[in-house]
Design a protein around this motif. Structure first.
Motif, PDB file in Angstrom:
ATOM      1  N   LEU A  23       8.046   7.743  -4.668  1.00 45.37           N
ATOM      2  CA  LEU A  23       7.810   7.674  -3.139  1.00 45.37           C
ATOM      3  C   LEU A  23       8.046   6.251  -2.658  1.00 45.37           C
ATOM      4  O   LEU A  23       8.544   5.888  -1.510  1.00 45.37           O
ATOM      5  CB  LEU A  23       6.497   8.106  -2.842  1.00 45.37           C
ATOM      6  CG  LEU A  23       6.132   9.426  -3.091  1.00 45.37           C
ATOM      7  CD1 LEU A  23       4.316   9.788  -2.985  1.00 45.37           C
ATOM      8  CD2 LEU A  23       6.675  10.150  -1.783  1.00 45.37           C
ATOM      9  N   ARG A  24       7.799   5.044  -3.366  1.00 46.85           N
ATOM     10  CA  ARG A  24       8.162   3.728  -3.303  1.00 46.85           C
ATOM     11  C   ARG A  24       9.602   3.544  -2.726  1.00 46.85           C
ATOM     12  O   ARG A  24       9.736   2.515  -2.136  1.00 46.85           O
ATOM     13  CB  ARG A  24       7.235   2.758  -4.097  1.00 46.85           C
ATOM     14  CG  ARG A  24       5.994   2.417  -3.861  1.00 46.85           C
ATOM     15  CD  ARG A  24       5.515   1.278  -4.495  1.00 46.85           C
ATOM     16  NE  ARG A  24       4.264   0.738  -4.195  1.00 46.85           N
ATOM     17  CZ  ARG A  24       3.020   1.220  -4.723  1.00 46.85           C
ATOM     18  NH1 ARG A  24       3.485   1.920  -6.065  1.00 46.85           N
ATOM     19  NH2 ARG A  24       1.985   0.761  -4.578  1.00 46.85           N
TER      20      ARG A  24
ATOM     21  N   LEU B  86      -3.212  12.155  -4.984  1.00 50.67           N
ATOM     22  CA  LEU B  86      -3.177  10.791  -4.661  1.00 50.67           C
ATOM     23  C   LEU B  86      -3.923  10.386  -3.473  1.00 50.67           C
ATOM     24  O   LEU B  86      -4.226   9.357  -3.154  1.00 50.67           O
ATOM     25  CB  LEU B  86      -1.643  10.443  -4.738  1.00 50.67           C
ATOM     26  CG  LEU B  86      -1.046  10.444  -6.078  1.00 50.67           C
ATOM     27  CD1 LEU B  86       0.619  10.413  -5.888  1.00 50.67           C
ATOM     28  CD2 LEU B  86      -1.379   9.366  -6.936  1.00 50.67           C
ATOM     29  N   GLN B  87      -3.850  11.564  -2.595  1.00 47.38           N
ATOM     30  CA  GLN B  87      -4.214  11.197  -1.228  1.00 47.38           C
ATOM     31  C   GLN B  87      -5.875  10.903  -1.470  1.00 47.38           C
ATOM     32  O   GLN B  87      -6.674  10.290  -0.450  1.00 47.38           O
ATOM     33  CB  GLN B  87      -3.899  12.386  -0.130  1.00 47.38           C
ATOM     34  CG  GLN B  87      -2.573  12.556   0.239  1.00 47.38           C
ATOM     35  CD  GLN B  87      -2.132  13.819   1.061  1.00 47.38           C
ATOM     36  OE1 GLN B  87      -2.640  14.846   0.627  1.00 47.38           O
ATOM     37  NE2 GLN B  87      -1.114  13.484   1.857  1.00 47.38           N
TER      38      GLN B  87
ATOM     39  N   ILE C  42      -0.369   8.736   1.847  1.00 45.82           N
ATOM     40  CA  ILE C  42       0.956   9.694   1.881  1.00 45.82           C
ATOM     41  C   ILE C  42       1.033  10.547   3.094  1.00 45.82           C
ATOM     42  O   ILE C  42      -0.146  11.343   3.267  1.00 45.82           O
ATOM     43  CB  ILE C  42       1.008  10.428   0.654  1.00 45.82           C
ATOM     44  CG1 ILE C  42       1.051   9.604  -0.434  1.00 45.82           C
ATOM     45  CG2 ILE C  42       2.285  11.322   0.467  1.00 45.82           C
ATOM     46  CD1 ILE C  42       0.933  10.244  -1.870  1.00 45.82           C
ATOM     47  N   GLU C  43       1.859  10.404   3.960  1.00 41.48           N
ATOM     48  CA  GLU C  43       2.118  11.535   5.225  1.00 41.48           C
ATOM     49  C   GLU C  43       3.231  12.446   5.056  1.00 41.48           C
ATOM     50  O   GLU C  43       3.862  12.206   4.292  1.00 41.48           O
ATOM     51  CB  GLU C  43       2.374  10.487   6.318  1.00 41.48           C
ATOM     52  CG  GLU C  43       1.241   9.437   6.796  1.00 41.48           C
ATOM     53  CD  GLU C  43       1.805   8.785   8.129  1.00 41.48           C
ATOM     54  OE1 GLU C  43       2.783   9.116   8.542  1.00 41.48           O
ATOM     55  OE2 GLU C  43       0.920   7.948   8.432  1.00 41.48           O
TER      56      GLU C  43
ATOM     57  N   ARG D  41       3.063   5.083   3.004  1.00 43.27           N
ATOM     58  CA  ARG D  41       3.207   4.040   4.073  1.00 43.27           C
ATOM     59  C   ARG D  41       2.902   2.853   3.067  1.00 43.27           C
ATOM     60  O   ARG D  41       2.091   2.826   2.135  1.00 43.27           O
ATOM     61  CB  ARG D  41       1.843   4.424   5.071  1.00 43.27           C
ATOM     62  CG  ARG D  41       2.153   5.430   5.847  1.00 43.27           C
ATOM     63  CD  ARG D  41       3.590   5.189   6.699  1.00 43.27           C
ATOM     64  NE  ARG D  41       3.871   6.286   7.615  1.00 43.27           N
ATOM     65  CZ  ARG D  41       5.006   6.516   8.232  1.00 43.27           C
ATOM     66  NH1 ARG D  41       6.019   5.581   8.122  1.00 43.27           N
ATOM     67  NH2 ARG D  41       5.206   7.552   9.031  1.00 43.27           N
ATOM     68  N   PRO D  42       3.113   1.861   3.437  1.00 45.15           N
ATOM     69  CA  PRO D  42       3.025   0.218   2.714  1.00 45.15           C
ATOM     70  C   PRO D  42       1.636   0.228   2.778  1.00 45.15           C
ATOM     71  O   PRO D  42       0.654   0.533   3.437  1.00 45.15           O
ATOM     72  CB  PRO D  42       3.827  -0.533   3.649  1.00 45.15           C
ATOM     73  CG  PRO D  42       4.515   0.182   4.625  1.00 45.15           C
ATOM     74  CD  PRO D  42       4.159   1.604   4.872  1.00 45.15           C
TER      75      PRO D  42
END
Length: 231
Positions: free
Chosen positions: A14-15, A44-45, A51-52, A62-63
């Motif tokens: 994802l990164r 993970l959320q 994470i969206e 998101r960062p």
């Protein structure tokens, strides 16, 4: 691939994506089903990852999310265990205790499968013996290095002749059987290496030395031809 390692890998994937990536692409890259992927995203959320997205739309991380300790891979755990065992067998008592405390803190938050990996690691430090620091306190030297403090030092050479030095300590090197203070010597106007077991007296001086330690360390590495250690 166990679940903890898979979650770590999912975060890394994802990164790498700056835009939303579909669940199908993520599942294929990880070699898992979409159903498993959705469960992993939810896990993970729940751990705090921002994470969206949703099924059919895609996902983006998101960062700002930092990996929690439970996300260590088995190889990273083995590196930590091996490093801790080396410190325990070679360094002074304060660092020995610090290494054990750090591993205990990590173990406290690891999932059960990785706790077992930490406790049962087959990596050993064999041979060698703890070096002697003579009359000085290695923990004091480390503190003076962090504080960028000058020291007055009486130092004996290989023949036992002592000389008085004012030294700017910038690093403490841990060799197999010895420890070396790396510093700028005002007497020699150059970088010098001092074996801790040959230091007769060491007295901290008030105030910091006039240059930043990071810059001095960079110059010393160039002076002796040593590359910076990997991060």
């Amino acid at each position: 691939m166990n679940r903890s390692v898979r979650l770590l890998e999912l975060l890394q994937i994802l990164r790498r994506h700056r835009r939303a990536v579909s669940g199908q692409v993520l599942a294929e890259e990880l070699g898992i089903s979409l159903r498993t992927l959705y469960r992993d995203i939810a896990a993970l959320q729940a751990q705090g990852a921002d994470i969206e997205g949703e099924p059919g739309v895609g996902y983006i991380l998101r960062p700002g999310f930092m990996l929690p300790p439970l996300m260590f891979s088995p190889e990273e755990i083995e590196a930590l265990v091996l490093g801790s065992r080396w410190v325990s067998s070679r360094a002074d008592n304060d660092l020995n205790d610090a290494a054990r405390n750090a591993l205990a803190k990590i173990e406290a938050v690891l999932p059960s499968d990785l706790k077992a990996h930490l406790r049962d690691s087959g990596l050993l430090i064999v041979g060698g013996e703890r070096g002697s620091d003579g009359v000085i306190d290695a923990s004091l030297v480390r503190r003076l290095i962090r504080e960028e403090r000058k020291v007055e030092m009486a130092y004996a050479d290989a023949s036992g002749r002592a000389s008085e030095r004012t030294v700017w300590p910038i690093a403490l090197g841990y060799l197999d059987k010895q420890r070396i203070i790396v510093g700028w010597c005002e007497l020699r106007q150059d970088f010098r290496h001092f074996r801790t077991d040959r230091v007769v007296t060491l007295t901290p001086l008030p105030g910091r030395y006039p240059r930043r330690r990071t810059q001095l360390l960079k110059e010393w590495r160039e002076h002796v031809g040593i590359s910076p250690p990997p991060l």
